[in-house]
Design an enzyme around this catalytic site. Structure first.
Site, PDB file in Angstrom:
ATOM      1  N   SER A 130       6.845  -5.380 -14.162  1.00 52.96           N
ATOM      2  CA  SER A 130       6.098  -5.673 -12.943  1.00 52.96           C
ATOM      3  C   SER A 130       4.856  -4.814 -12.777  1.00 52.96           C
ATOM      4  O   SER A 130       4.062  -5.050 -11.869  1.00 52.96           O
ATOM      5  CB  SER A 130       6.981  -5.505 -11.702  1.00 52.96           C
ATOM      6  OG  SER A 130       7.181  -4.143 -11.409  1.00 52.96           O
ATOM      7  N   LYS A 175       6.218   1.597  -8.062  1.00 53.97           N
ATOM      8  CA  LYS A 175       5.293   0.623  -7.485  1.00 53.97           C
ATOM      9  C   LYS A 175       4.074   1.332  -6.891  1.00 53.97           C
ATOM     10  O   LYS A 175       4.089   2.543  -6.676  1.00 53.97           O
ATOM     11  CB  LYS A 175       5.982  -0.189  -6.384  1.00 53.97           C
ATOM     12  CG  LYS A 175       7.083  -1.114  -6.870  1.00 53.97           C
ATOM     13  CD  LYS A 175       6.545  -2.275  -7.674  1.00 53.97           C
ATOM     14  CE  LYS A 175       7.660  -3.220  -8.105  1.00 53.97           C
ATOM     15  NZ  LYS A 175       8.574  -2.611  -9.048  1.00 53.97           N
TER      16      LYS A 175
END
Length: 216
Positions: free
Chosen positions: A137, A175
């Protein structure tokens, strides 16, 4: 390799440091780059920091340090090749805690039975540890499955920084962080994944990305 914009900003910061002795402000960098907002500067600085060309000293305002300058080569118009000329760096061993999800969050299972040897040039002041990335991701930020990320241990982060986030005391993920009032957005760097929004009180920052080591 750097993009043209990253290269231009790095040269501007280096020139400003040499001429004035201190870092340019975000407004000065925005004007020099011809950008409308500071968010683009934050992204460029984060990219330079992740690739080891720039270091931010978070305990001081407007404190940027140029670690390495690249050389221009005949490459595609949006890419600059880095040419490193420094002597071989000394190394230091830091704990390798295992795998962290760069996709869906996984349960944090710290395991300090392994260590990772990294160049001391990659580290500033503070405490560091390493994690192996699991998932895809963050591929658009240059972080691939199987990479080892170097994390500076801290519980503070600026908007736009890539962080290790602990959610509800049992899930951990890598993230990009964005604060939205009392909520925090954890943004992937892959359009196949959705941004996750969590209440600020349910999230603890456990470190910020300081570098990356990839083995082939």
């Amino acid at each position: 390799m750097l993009t043209r914009k990253q290269h231009k900003l790095l040269l501007f910061i280096d020139s400003h440091l040499k001429q004035t002795g201190f870092s340019p402000s975000f407004d000065e960098m925005r004007e020099a780059m011809g950008l409308r907002s500071k968010s683009g500067i934050h992204r460029l600085i984060s990219g330079l920091e992740e690739r080891g060309f720039l270091r931010r000293h978070h305990h001081r305002a407007r404190a940027l340090e140029v670690i390495q300058l690249p050389e221009m080569q005949e490459l595609p118009p949006n890419v600059v090749r880095a040419s490193f000329t420094r002597p071989k760096a000394e190394t230091v061993r830091i704990p390798l805690y295992g795998r962290i999800a760069a996709g869906l969050p996984i349960e944090a299972v710290p395991d300090a039975s392994h260590v990772l040897t990294v160049p001391t040039e990659m580290l500033g002041t503070g405490d560091y540890y390493a994690l192996e990335v699991a998932g895809d991701s963050m591929v658009d930020a240059g972080i691939l499955d199987g990479d080892n990320v170097i994390i500076r241990r801290t519980d503070q982060a600026e908007n736009g920084q890539i962080v290790v986030a602990l959610i509800d005391e049992h899930e951990v993920t890598l993230k990009r962080l964005r604060r939205k009032g009392n909520m925090i957005a954890l943004e992937p760097a892959n359009s196949s994944y959705e941004t996750r929004i969590v209440p600020a009180e349910k999230l603890r920052i456990q470190g910020c990305l300081a570098g990356l080591i990839r083995q082939y």
